[in-house]
Design a protein around this motif. Structure first.
Motif, PDB file in Angstrom:
ATOM      1  N   LEU A 110      -1.828  11.511   0.020  1.00 31.55           N
ATOM      2  CA  LEU A 110      -1.016  11.382   0.973  1.00 31.55           C
ATOM      3  C   LEU A 110      -0.943  11.827   2.360  1.00 31.55           C
ATOM      4  CD1 LEU A 110       1.564  13.190  -1.756  1.00 31.55           C
ATOM      5  CD2 LEU A 110       1.548  10.598  -1.191  1.00 31.55           C
ATOM      6  N   ARG A 111      -1.984  12.475   2.584  1.00 32.72           N
ATOM      7  CA  ARG A 111      -2.195  12.700   4.120  1.00 32.72           C
ATOM      8  C   ARG A 111      -3.041  11.694   4.522  1.00 32.72           C
ATOM      9  NH1 ARG A 111      -6.016  17.121   3.286  1.00 32.72           N
ATOM     10  NH2 ARG A 111      -7.501  15.414   3.429  1.00 32.72           N
ATOM     11  N   ASP A 112      -4.087  11.063   3.771  1.00 34.06           N
ATOM     12  CA  ASP A 112      -4.606  10.014   4.082  1.00 34.06           C
ATOM     13  C   ASP A 112      -3.854   8.698   4.526  1.00 34.06           C
ATOM     14  OD1 ASP A 112      -7.246  11.567   4.047  1.00 34.06           O
ATOM     15  OD2 ASP A 112      -7.784  10.350   2.188  1.00 34.06           O
ATOM     16  N   CYS A 113      -2.761   8.441   3.852  1.00 30.85           N
ATOM     17  CA  CYS A 113      -1.848   7.617   4.077  1.00 30.85           C
ATOM     18  C   CYS A 113      -0.831   7.807   5.081  1.00 30.85           C
ATOM     19  CB  CYS A 113      -1.149   7.221   2.639  1.00 30.85           C
ATOM     20  SG  CYS A 113      -1.876   6.662   1.329  1.00 30.85           S
ATOM     21  N   GLY A 114      -0.855   9.088   5.710  1.00 34.65           N
ATOM     22  CA  GLY A 114      -0.085   9.444   6.870  1.00 34.65           C
ATOM     23  C   GLY A 114       1.399   9.614   6.342  1.00 34.65           C
ATOM     24  N   LEU A 115       1.635  10.220   4.973  1.00 34.59           N
ATOM     25  CA  LEU A 115       2.698  10.594   4.633  1.00 34.59           C
ATOM     26  C   LEU A 115       3.025  11.923   4.760  1.00 34.59           C
ATOM     27  CD1 LEU A 115       3.176   8.012   1.570  1.00 34.59           C
ATOM     28  CD2 LEU A 115       3.785   7.718   3.918  1.00 34.59           C
ATOM     29  N   ASN A 134      14.925   9.593   3.678  1.00 29.55           N
ATOM     30  CA  ASN A 134      15.616   8.784   3.142  1.00 29.55           C
ATOM     31  C   ASN A 134      15.231   7.925   2.229  1.00 29.55           C
ATOM     32  OD1 ASN A 134      17.341   9.583   5.477  1.00 29.55           O
ATOM     33  ND2 ASN A 134      16.226   8.491   6.742  1.00 29.55           N
ATOM     34  N   LEU A 135      13.928   7.644   2.361  1.00 30.63           N
ATOM     35  CA  LEU A 135      13.255   6.658   1.241  1.00 30.63           C
ATOM     36  C   LEU A 135      13.485   7.185  -0.149  1.00 30.63           C
ATOM     37  CD1 LEU A 135      11.620   4.242   0.544  1.00 30.63           C
ATOM     38  CD2 LEU A 135       9.470   5.492   1.091  1.00 30.63           C
ATOM     39  N   LEU A 136      13.124   8.619  -0.375  1.00 28.35           N
ATOM     40  CA  LEU A 136      13.294   9.081  -1.523  1.00 28.35           C
ATOM     41  C   LEU A 136      14.637   9.161  -2.038  1.00 28.35           C
ATOM     42  CD1 LEU A 136      10.529  12.071  -0.950  1.00 28.35           C
ATOM     43  CD2 LEU A 136      10.378  10.037  -2.456  1.00 28.35           C
ATOM     44  N   ALA A 137      15.744   9.343  -0.929  1.00 26.30           N
ATOM     45  CA  ALA A 137      16.949   9.359  -1.359  1.00 26.30           C
ATOM     46  C   ALA A 137      17.462   7.803  -1.747  1.00 26.30           C
ATOM     47  CB  ALA A 137      17.826   9.779  -0.216  1.00 26.30           C
ATOM     48  N   ALA A 138      17.052   7.107  -1.086  1.00 29.09           N
ATOM     49  CA  ALA A 138      17.250   5.647  -1.529  1.00 29.09           C
ATOM     50  C   ALA A 138      16.698   5.237  -2.805  1.00 29.09           C
ATOM     51  CB  ALA A 138      16.831   4.577  -0.647  1.00 29.09           C
ATOM     52  N   ALA A 139      15.494   5.677  -3.020  1.00 35.91           N
ATOM     53  CA  ALA A 139      14.962   5.459  -4.527  1.00 35.91           C
ATOM     54  C   ALA A 139      15.872   6.100  -5.531  1.00 35.91           C
ATOM     55  CB  ALA A 139      13.524   5.939  -4.390  1.00 35.91           C
ATOM     56  N   ALA A 153       0.768  -1.406  -0.150  1.00 37.34           N
ATOM     57  CA  ALA A 153       0.022   0.059   0.032  1.00 37.34           C
ATOM     58  C   ALA A 153       0.771   1.115  -0.049  1.00 37.34           C
ATOM     59  CB  ALA A 153      -0.760  -0.024   1.108  1.00 37.34           C
ATOM     60  N   LEU A 154       1.960   1.430   0.849  1.00 34.81           N
ATOM     61  CA  LEU A 154       2.914   2.532   0.646  1.00 34.81           C
ATOM     62  C   LEU A 154       3.403   2.744  -0.521  1.00 34.81           C
ATOM     63  CD1 LEU A 154       4.822   4.427   2.136  1.00 34.81           C
ATOM     64  CD2 LEU A 154       6.286   2.609   2.470  1.00 34.81           C
ATOM     65  N   PHE A 155       3.937   1.664  -1.537  1.00 27.14           N
ATOM     66  CA  PHE A 155       4.571   1.677  -2.516  1.00 27.14           C
ATOM     67  C   PHE A 155       3.524   2.093  -3.739  1.00 27.14           C
ATOM     68  CE2 PHE A 155       8.082  -0.693  -0.564  1.00 27.14           C
ATOM     69  CZ  PHE A 155       8.930   0.500  -0.856  1.00 27.14           C
ATOM     70  N   HIS A 156       2.233   1.589  -3.437  1.00 23.45           N
ATOM     71  CA  HIS A 156       1.123   1.973  -4.345  1.00 23.45           C
ATOM     72  C   HIS A 156       1.090   3.539  -4.172  1.00 23.45           C
ATOM     73  CE1 HIS A 156      -2.221   1.525  -7.034  1.00 23.45           C
ATOM     74  NE2 HIS A 156      -3.062   2.167  -6.246  1.00 23.45           N
ATOM     75  N   SER A 157       1.011   3.994  -3.010  1.00 24.75           N
ATOM     76  CA  SER A 157       0.842   5.246  -2.848  1.00 24.75           C
ATOM     77  C   SER A 157       1.649   6.436  -3.247  1.00 24.75           C
ATOM     78  CB  SER A 157       0.523   5.833  -1.284  1.00 24.75           C
ATOM     79  OG  SER A 157       1.785   5.625  -0.509  1.00 24.75           O
ATOM     80  N   LEU A 158       2.976   5.811  -3.460  1.00 25.03           N
ATOM     81  CA  LEU A 158       3.994   6.619  -4.195  1.00 25.03           C
ATOM     82  C   LEU A 158       4.203   6.160  -5.660  1.00 25.03           C
ATOM     83  CD1 LEU A 158       6.914   5.774  -1.242  1.00 25.03           C
ATOM     84  CD2 LEU A 158       5.420   7.830  -1.507  1.00 25.03           C
ATOM     85  N   GLY A 159       3.211   5.420  -6.250  1.00 26.46           N
ATOM     86  CA  GLY A 159       3.201   5.143  -7.649  1.00 26.46           C
ATOM     87  C   GLY A 159       2.900   6.007  -8.533  1.00 26.46           C
ATOM     88  N   ASP A 160       2.604   7.054  -8.051  1.00 29.68           N
ATOM     89  CA  ASP A 160       1.972   8.111  -9.122  1.00 29.68           C
ATOM     90  C   ASP A 160       3.058   9.472  -9.284  1.00 29.68           C
ATOM     91  OD1 ASP A 160       0.836  10.782  -9.836  1.00 29.68           O
ATOM     92  OD2 ASP A 160      -0.913   9.466 -10.470  1.00 29.68           O
ATOM     93  N   PRO A 161       3.597   9.551 -10.522  1.00 32.06           N
ATOM     94  CA  PRO A 161       4.639  10.638 -10.636  1.00 32.06           C
ATOM     95  C   PRO A 161       4.210  11.960 -10.095  1.00 32.06           C
ATOM     96  CG  PRO A 161       4.197   9.442 -12.664  1.00 32.06           C
ATOM     97  CD  PRO A 161       3.301   9.099 -11.747  1.00 32.06           C
ATOM     98  N   ARG A 162       3.082  12.343 -10.159  1.00 35.51           N
ATOM     99  CA  ARG A 162       2.694  13.589  -9.338  1.00 35.51           C
ATOM    100  C   ARG A 162       2.887  13.550  -8.041  1.00 35.51           C
ATOM    101  NH1 ARG A 162      -2.705  13.047 -13.084  1.00 35.51           N
ATOM    102  NH2 ARG A 162      -2.407  10.947 -12.015  1.00 35.51           N
ATOM    103  N   ARG A 163       2.477  12.431  -7.441  1.00 32.54           N
ATOM    104  CA  ARG A 163       2.542  12.415  -6.144  1.00 32.54           C
ATOM    105  C   ARG A 163       4.100  12.346  -5.629  1.00 32.54           C
ATOM    106  NH1 ARG A 163      -2.311   9.275  -6.142  1.00 32.54           N
ATOM    107  NH2 ARG A 163      -1.091   7.237  -6.390  1.00 32.54           N
TER     108      ARG A 163
END
Length: 125
Positions: free
Chosen positions: A62-67, A88-93, A17-27
């Protein structure tokens, strides 16, 4: 019938679910902009060249996901990353993408061409 996540270890549904929430280039662009600090939806819309309603919807996701979290000041809401671990996650990506080169971009299932094909198919319906 056991689910795959039950066979390979702990429940992987939250991670998926976390990676799905990050799966949109606009987000991702919204979150990347938030690495620079707090920002209002209207400013995000201008910075990213998106409609304010589009940005509002993505920020709500993103707010609903707690990010992402919001802070009200007067009539404005300033949004920021809710967890420092996201930096850290964005830098690791970024590091992983640099290491894999164009492999992810060229992936026939999830790469740029696959996304374009899905978009083209959706518009012809």
């Amino acid at each position: 019938m056991a689910m795959i996540s039950d066979r390979v270890g702990p429940n992987l549904d939250p991670a998926a679910a976390l990676f799905h929430s990050l799966g949109d280039p606009r987000r991702l662009a919204i979150m990347q902009r938030m690495t620079l600090g707090e920002v209002r939806v209207g400013d995000l819309a201008g910075d990213l060249g998106l409609a304010q309603s589009t940005v509002s919807g993505h920020v709500a996701c993103l707010r609903d996901c707690g990010l992402v979290q919001g802070r009200t000041q007067g009539r404005s809401v300033y949004y920021s990353l809710a967890r420092p671990e996201l930096m850290n996650l964005l830098a690791a990506a970024d590091a992983l993408l640099a290491a894999t080169g164009s492999a992810v971009t060229l992936c026939p299932s999830y790469g740029i061409a696959a996304r374009q094909h899905r978009q083209d198919h959706a518009t012809t319906r």
